[in-house]
Scaffold this motif. Structure first.
Motif, mmCIF file in Angstrom:
data_model
loop_
_atom_site.group_PDB
_atom_site.id
_atom_site.type_symbol
_atom_site.label_atom_id
_atom_site.label_comp_id
_atom_site.label_asym_id
_atom_site.label_seq_id
_atom_site.Cartn_x
_atom_site.Cartn_y
_atom_site.Cartn_z
ATOM 1 N N GLN A 43 34.218 -10.934 49.353
ATOM 2 C CA GLN A 43 35.003 -11.923 48.620
ATOM 3 C C GLN A 43 34.258 -12.349 47.346
ATOM 4 O O GLN A 43 34.866 -12.487 46.283
ATOM 5 N N TYR A 44 32.943 -12.509 47.455
ATOM 6 C CA TYR A 44 32.142 -12.916 46.303
ATOM 7 C C TYR A 44 32.143 -11.826 45.234
ATOM 8 O O TYR A 44 32.257 -12.115 44.040
ATOM 9 N N VAL A 45 32.047 -10.563 45.652
ATOM 10 C CA VAL A 45 32.103 -9.445 44.707
ATOM 11 C C VAL A 45 33.437 -9.464 43.967
ATOM 12 O O VAL A 45 33.486 -9.358 42.735
ATOM 13 N N GLU A 46 34.523 -9.596 44.704
ATOM 14 C CA GLU A 46 35.854 -9.608 44.081
ATOM 15 C C GLU A 46 36.006 -10.785 43.124
ATOM 16 O O GLU A 46 36.587 -10.648 42.041
ATOM 17 N N GLU A 47 35.454 -11.919 43.508
ATOM 18 C CA GLU A 47 35.521 -13.100 42.648
ATOM 19 C C GLU A 47 34.759 -12.852 41.339
ATOM 20 O O GLU A 47 35.255 -13.158 40.250
ATOM 21 N N LEU A 48 33.568 -12.283 41.439
ATOM 22 C CA LEU A 48 32.779 -12.006 40.240
ATOM 23 C C LEU A 48 33.427 -10.939 39.366
ATOM 24 O O LEU A 48 33.436 -11.046 38.138
ATOM 25 N N VAL A 49 34.005 -9.918 39.988
ATOM 26 C CA VAL A 49 34.686 -8.871 39.224
ATOM 27 C C VAL A 49 35.888 -9.467 38.502
ATOM 28 O O VAL A 49 36.129 -9.166 37.324
#
Length: 99
Positions: A43-49
């Motif tokens: 979820q954090y990766v998707e948020e940063l992307v």
């Protein structure tokens, strides 16, 4: 550390140029250090992307607007203006031939 990364990426430029793979590596490091849970990492990766994509779009809009302003200030004709002038020339040539 997570908060520091959020603040750094909130500037936008770093995140805008970061690839998804780079973001994933960064998040993996946070998981290894115990800064975030493995279950939160995707979820954090998707948020940063997503933030990176938004920052990239904002930067693109700013560059486009600044370029438009520069062209106007230098009094340079745009493609649309040149196209319009060509069309007017063609019409004038046609009307001249009909005389």
């Amino acid at each position: 550390m997570k908060e520091l990364i959020n603040k750094a990426f909130s500037i936008g430029l770093g995140l805008a140029v970061a690839s998804k793979e780079q973001v994933e590596k960064l998040v993996d490091e946070l998981v290894k250090k115990g800064e975030i849970k493995k279950s939160e990492s995707n979820q954090y990766v998707e948020e940063l992307v997503q933030k990176g994509n938004m920052a990239r779009e904002e930067i693109s809009q700013i560059v486009e607007e600044r370029t438009r302003q520069l062209i106007q200030s230098l009094n340079i004709a745009t493609k649309d203006e040149i196209k319009e002038l060509k069309e007017r020339i063609i019409e004038l040539e046609k009307s001249k031939e009909n005389l």
